[in-house]
Enzyme design. Structure first.
Site: not given
Length: 245
Positions: A91, A93, A148, A152, A183
């Site tokens: 990631t 972000d 954000g 991704y 998740g």
């Protein structure tokens, strides 16, 4: 006496930590010959091998030439690759207005372009042998989106389209291609989220907790089993009911 099934060889990218490590352990328990890739942390990879006996190989999945060379090393060590799990991911972000092109490219290259790089090294051989399993680890945020995480979410959504298209090409030759969309899972990446933010995330999960890596790994192992040859082009959503696709 029936001839025993061959010992399958499984390669898991990003396989020394988190979900990837859990997948490697699940494959090892199932009797596969397993290899894991990693990019940076050699000490952690060595500890993983010492603990599990699973060999590790270092290369960047964002580098096509490195994938070709690295996969050849795995084949030389263990034999032809029957199972590929495209798990490696990062990631970077930022809100989109502040996101830099480098943050975009790095995430797309590691999370999505890597699927091409890695799968391209094994797909033709799987088809020639008339057996193969490819599982792409996507994310709830590739299905639902996330503030954000334009980079991704785009990469993880792209994996789902890649899965469906490639499944059509492999089906008649016994090569299944599926995706698992976890998740929020209790890994280093999620534990790095600020506690107050993480509490709000957990509050939105109907089962009331984060997933455990082993729960994701069991789903991957199921899709890779000999008996799962009729499942292809599917996305297995494993998120505690947070997003119902």
């Amino acid at each position: 006496m029936a001839t025993p099934a061959p010992r399958r060889v499984a390669l898991v990218t990003g396989g020394t930590t988190g979900i990837g490590a859990a997948i490697c352990r699940a494959f090892d328990r199932a009797g596969y010959a397993v290899a894991a890739t990693y990019t940076h942390d050699s000490a952690r990879a060595a500890a993983f091998t010492a603990e599990t006996g699973i060999p590790t190989f270092q290369w960047s999945v964002a580098d096509e030439a490195a994938c070709i060379e690295g996969t050849a090393q795995v084949v030389a060590a263990l034999g032809p690759i029957d199972i590929l799990v495209n798990n490696a991911g990062i990631t970077r972000d930022a809100g989109f207005a502040r996101m830099q092109s480098e943050q975009w490219r790095e995430v797309i290259d590691v999370n999505l372009t890597s699927c091409f790089n890695m799968t391209h090294t094994v797909f033709a051989a799987m088809r020639a042998r008339k057996w193969g399993r490819i599982v792409n680890i996507s994310s709830i945020n590739g299905q639902a989106g996330q503030f954000g995480q334009a980079n991704y979410s785009a990469a993880k959504a792209g994996m789902l389209g890649f899965t469906k298209a490639l499944a059509l090409e492999g089906a008649r030759d016994g090569v299944t291609v599926n995706a698992v969309a976890p998740g929020y899972t209790e890994t280093d990446m999620v534990r790095a989220v600020p506690a107050d933010v993480l509490a709000k995330i957990v509050a939105r999960i109907p089962v009331g907790r984060l997933a455990q890596p082993d729960e994701i790994a069991r789903c991957v192992a199921f899709l890779c089993a000999e008996e799962s040859g009729y499942i292809t082009g599917a996305t297995l959503t494993v998120n505690g009911g947070q997003y119902m696709a």
